[in-house]
Design a protein around this motif. Structure first.
Motif, PDB file in Angstrom:
ATOM      1  N   CYS A 252       0.804  -1.276   0.060  1.00 24.99           N
ATOM      2  CA  CYS A 252       0.058   0.081   0.054  1.00 24.99           C
ATOM      3  C   CYS A 252       0.920   1.129   0.133  1.00 24.99           C
ATOM      4  O   CYS A 252       2.037   1.026  -0.056  1.00 24.99           O
ATOM      5  CB  CYS A 252      -0.909  -0.130   1.362  1.00 24.99           C
ATOM      6  N   HIS A 253       0.451   2.396  -0.049  1.00 24.03           N
ATOM      7  CA  HIS A 253       1.137   3.620  -0.117  1.00 24.03           C
ATOM      8  C   HIS A 253       1.954   3.829   1.286  1.00 24.03           C
ATOM      9  O   HIS A 253       3.115   4.221   0.940  1.00 24.03           O
ATOM     10  CB  HIS A 253       0.167   4.941  -0.244  1.00 24.03           C
ATOM     11  N   CYS A 254       1.660   3.633   2.473  1.00 22.73           N
ATOM     12  CA  CYS A 254       2.211   3.898   3.307  1.00 22.73           C
ATOM     13  C   CYS A 254       3.221   2.724   3.850  1.00 22.73           C
ATOM     14  O   CYS A 254       4.183   2.640   4.669  1.00 22.73           O
ATOM     15  CB  CYS A 254       1.307   4.296   4.806  1.00 22.73           C
ATOM     16  N   GLY A 255       3.143   1.623   3.173  1.00 21.41           N
ATOM     17  CA  GLY A 255       3.986   0.293   3.414  1.00 21.41           C
ATOM     18  C   GLY A 255       3.647  -0.286   4.622  1.00 21.41           C
ATOM     19  O   GLY A 255       4.223  -1.340   4.905  1.00 21.41           O
ATOM     20  N   SER A 256       2.384  -0.389   5.268  1.00 19.27           N
ATOM     21  CA  SER A 256       2.166  -1.014   6.154  1.00 19.27           C
ATOM     22  C   SER A 256       1.766  -2.364   5.759  1.00 19.27           C
ATOM     23  O   SER A 256       1.942  -3.450   6.577  1.00 19.27           O
ATOM     24  CB  SER A 256       0.722  -0.364   7.055  1.00 19.27           C
TER      25      SER A 256
END
Length: 142
Positions: free
Chosen positions: A12-16
């Motif tokens: 995902c965008h935040c890398g979570s």
């Protein structure tokens, strides 16, 4: 470029949420859909079989959203809001994967993206799939 049968890292965008996907061997180029959720999220997707996705980190951050027939399962990151994948209504044996989540891939890498008619979904239309159009991207430097 994405190749059928190949495996890619995605996030995902935040890398979570970090995951790995193997693109279906008979997958076609990325596609979009005209149904209400696809129209609003604007993502291009490719397919993977249900066993073709492996979550490496952050599965607990996935949020499920369903609507209408409650058949398709749309997953988003609960932290950054990015759509990562969905269990397809038209083929419940596959997930649609957001191409923008695949490492090194952008929807702008594709000159054309097929747009399927999701307003008149094949499951509601005697199994008849219909192409609604084609999105074309032309780079200014060409």
């Amino acid at each position: 470029m994405i190749k059928p049968g190949h495996t890619y890292n995605a996030a995902c965008h935040c890398g979570s949420i970090k995951y790995r996907v193997t693109i279906s061997k008979d997958d076609k180029p990325p596609r979009r859909c005209t149904c209400s959720i696809c129209r609003m999220r604007g993502a291009a997707a490719v397919s993977t079989p249900l066993d073709g996705i492996e979550f490496l980190e952050g599965k607990e951050f996935l949020t499920l959203y369903q609507f209408g027939t409650m058949t398709a399962e749309h997953y988003f990151c609960s932290k950054c809001g990015i759509y990562t994948h969905h269990k397809r209504r038209s083929n419940p044996d596959e997930y649609g994967i957001n191409v923008a989540c695949i490492e090194g891939v952008s929807p702008f890498d594709f000159d054309e993206i097929l747009v399927h008619d999701g307003v008149n979904h094949p499951r509601d239309n005697a199994g008849k799939a219909r192409l609604a159009g084609i999105l074309r991207y032309k780079r200014y430097d060409e």
